[in-house]
Scaffold this motif. Structure first.
Motif, mmCIF file in Angstrom:
data_model
loop_
_atom_site.group_PDB
_atom_site.id
_atom_site.type_symbol
_atom_site.label_atom_id
_atom_site.label_comp_id
_atom_site.label_asym_id
_atom_site.label_seq_id
_atom_site.Cartn_x
_atom_site.Cartn_y
_atom_site.Cartn_z
ATOM 1 N N VAL A 14 0.835 -1.201 0.000
ATOM 2 C CA VAL A 14 0.000 0.000 0.000
ATOM 3 C C VAL A 14 0.871 1.253 0.000
ATOM 4 O O VAL A 14 0.666 2.169 -0.804
ATOM 5 C CB VAL A 14 -0.973 0.006 1.208
ATOM 6 N N VAL A 15 1.864 1.300 0.883
ATOM 7 C CA VAL A 15 2.732 2.476 0.970
ATOM 8 C C VAL A 15 3.517 2.647 -0.330
ATOM 9 O O VAL A 15 3.640 3.758 -0.856
ATOM 10 C CB VAL A 15 3.664 2.383 2.196
ATOM 11 N N GLY A 16 4.033 1.555 -0.880
ATOM 12 C CA GLY A 16 4.773 1.633 -2.141
ATOM 13 C C GLY A 16 3.907 2.086 -3.302
ATOM 14 O O GLY A 16 4.331 2.893 -4.139
ATOM 15 N N THR A 17 2.678 1.602 -3.351
ATOM 16 C CA THR A 17 1.750 1.999 -4.421
ATOM 17 C C THR A 17 1.420 3.487 -4.326
ATOM 18 O O THR A 17 1.460 4.206 -5.331
ATOM 19 C CB THR A 17 0.461 1.163 -4.353
ATOM 20 N N PHE A 18 1.100 3.938 -3.128
ATOM 21 C CA PHE A 18 0.799 5.364 -2.959
ATOM 22 C C PHE A 18 2.023 6.224 -3.224
ATOM 23 O O PHE A 18 1.910 7.331 -3.750
ATOM 24 C CB PHE A 18 0.194 5.639 -1.578
ATOM 25 N N ALA A 19 3.194 5.733 -2.871
ATOM 26 C CA ALA A 19 4.424 6.482 -3.147
ATOM 27 C C ALA A 19 4.610 6.642 -4.656
ATOM 28 O O ALA A 19 4.953 7.733 -5.137
ATOM 29 C CB ALA A 19 5.628 5.775 -2.530
ATOM 30 N N GLY A 20 4.370 5.586 -5.405
ATOM 31 C CA GLY A 20 4.474 5.669 -6.866
ATOM 32 C C GLY A 20 3.470 6.643 -7.453
ATOM 33 O O GLY A 20 3.797 7.433 -8.348
ATOM 34 N N MET A 21 2.253 6.615 -6.923
ATOM 35 C CA MET A 21 1.231 7.556 -7.406
ATOM 36 C C MET A 21 1.604 8.991 -7.057
ATOM 37 O O MET A 21 1.431 9.898 -7.873
ATOM 38 C CB MET A 21 -0.140 7.197 -6.828
ATOM 39 N N ARG A 22 2.133 9.212 -5.862
ATOM 40 C CA ARG A 22 2.540 10.558 -5.463
ATOM 41 C C ARG A 22 3.654 11.083 -6.364
ATOM 42 O O ARG A 22 3.628 12.242 -6.786
ATOM 43 C CB ARG A 22 3.013 10.570 -4.014
ATOM 44 N N LEU A 23 4.617 10.233 -6.666
ATOM 45 C CA LEU A 23 5.706 10.654 -7.544
ATOM 46 C C LEU A 23 5.164 10.996 -8.931
ATOM 47 O O LEU A 23 5.527 12.026 -9.514
ATOM 48 C CB LEU A 23 6.775 9.569 -7.636
ATOM 49 N N ALA A 24 4.272 10.170 -9.458
ATOM 50 C CA ALA A 24 3.679 10.436 -10.773
ATOM 51 C C ALA A 24 2.885 11.741 -10.775
ATOM 52 O O ALA A 24 2.978 12.537 -11.718
ATOM 53 C CB ALA A 24 2.781 9.264 -11.189
ATOM 54 N N ILE A 25 2.129 11.987 -9.723
ATOM 55 C CA ILE A 25 1.357 13.233 -9.618
ATOM 56 C C ILE A 25 2.300 14.431 -9.543
ATOM 57 O O ILE A 25 2.084 15.453 -10.198
ATOM 58 C CB ILE A 25 0.412 13.182 -8.400
ATOM 59 N N GLY A 26 3.355 14.307 -8.752
ATOM 60 C CA GLY A 26 4.322 15.399 -8.638
ATOM 61 C C GLY A 26 4.972 15.723 -9.970
ATOM 62 O O GLY A 26 5.090 16.891 -10.355
ATOM 63 N N VAL A 27 5.363 14.694 -10.702
ATOM 64 C CA VAL A 27 5.981 14.906 -12.011
ATOM 65 C C VAL A 27 4.977 15.531 -12.978
ATOM 66 O O VAL A 27 5.300 16.467 -13.711
ATOM 67 C CB VAL A 27 6.544 13.584 -12.571
ATOM 68 N N ALA A 28 3.746 15.031 -12.970
ATOM 69 C CA ALA A 28 2.722 15.574 -13.866
ATOM 70 C C ALA A 28 2.471 17.058 -13.595
ATOM 71 O O ALA A 28 2.398 17.861 -14.529
ATOM 72 C CB ALA A 28 1.421 14.781 -13.718
ATOM 73 N N PHE A 29 2.364 17.433 -12.325
ATOM 74 C CA PHE A 29 2.151 18.843 -11.999
ATOM 75 C C PHE A 29 3.373 19.689 -12.301
ATOM 76 O O PHE A 29 3.252 20.863 -12.624
ATOM 77 C CB PHE A 29 1.719 19.015 -10.542
ATOM 78 N N ALA A 30 4.557 19.100 -12.203
ATOM 79 C CA ALA A 30 5.770 19.844 -12.548
ATOM 80 C C ALA A 30 5.817 20.127 -14.042
ATOM 81 O O ALA A 30 6.248 21.202 -14.471
ATOM 82 C CB ALA A 30 7.017 19.066 -12.123
ATOM 83 N N LEU A 31 5.362 19.178 -14.843
ATOM 84 C CA LEU A 31 5.423 19.328 -16.299
ATOM 85 C C LEU A 31 4.287 20.171 -16.875
ATOM 86 O O LEU A 31 4.478 20.862 -17.874
ATOM 87 C CB LEU A 31 5.435 17.949 -16.965
ATOM 88 N N ALA A 32 3.109 20.095 -16.267
ATOM 89 C CA ALA A 32 1.948 20.811 -16.821
ATOM 90 C C ALA A 32 1.088 21.393 -15.702
ATOM 91 O O ALA A 32 -0.072 21.023 -15.552
ATOM 92 C CB ALA A 32 1.134 19.855 -17.686
#
Length: 131
Positions: A14-32
């Motif tokens: 659960v923690v690893g899955t949410f960590a991956g989603m958080r990283l993806a969200i952070g990258v997405a907001f950084a790019l757009a």
């Protein structure tokens, strides 16, 4: 049976899955950032808040992934990252609910997402201390 399925899910997963989603969200907001936050031509304060959000999500994502992908991860490490995720999601939920009270209907989806994250991270937090 739901309880049987939940026993197969580990707090580490659960923690690893949410960590991956958080990283993806952070990258997405950084790019757009303008595209994802629904604003174009925002104020400098909007840009600052978006950058802060990106940093927060990236740090929680990278830290959680590093903590949960190591072969010899301890339950206390998983518990710490689950607690940090729950704390963050709890803050996001409180902020979203305050916006909903002010009649901001755009806060409904963020409130739902934060509530889901909070419940999952709290489950992982409590499951990481069970024998």
């Amino acid at each position: 049976d739901t309880s049987h399925a939940m026993r197969r899910v580990s707090s580490r997963l659960v923690v690893g899955t949410f960590a991956g989603m958080r990283l993806a969200i952070g990258v997405a907001f950084a790019l757009a950032p303008d595209r994802l936050n629904g604003r174009s031509g925002g104020t400098p304060q909007d840009a600052l808040m978006t950058r802060s959000f990106v940093v927060r999500e990236a740090v929680l994502g990278i830290g959680g992934l590093l903590a949960t992908t190591r072969p010899e991860v301890s339950s206390s490490t998983v518990k710490m990252w689950a607690g940090l995720g729950a704390l963050t999601d709890g803050g996001d939920l409180a902020s979203s609910l305050a916006s909903i009270r002010r009649r901001d209907s755009s806060a409904r989806l963020p409130a739902l997402v934060a509530a889901g994250g909070l419940l999952a991270e709290l489950w992982a937090f409590s499951a990481s201390v069970r024998p």
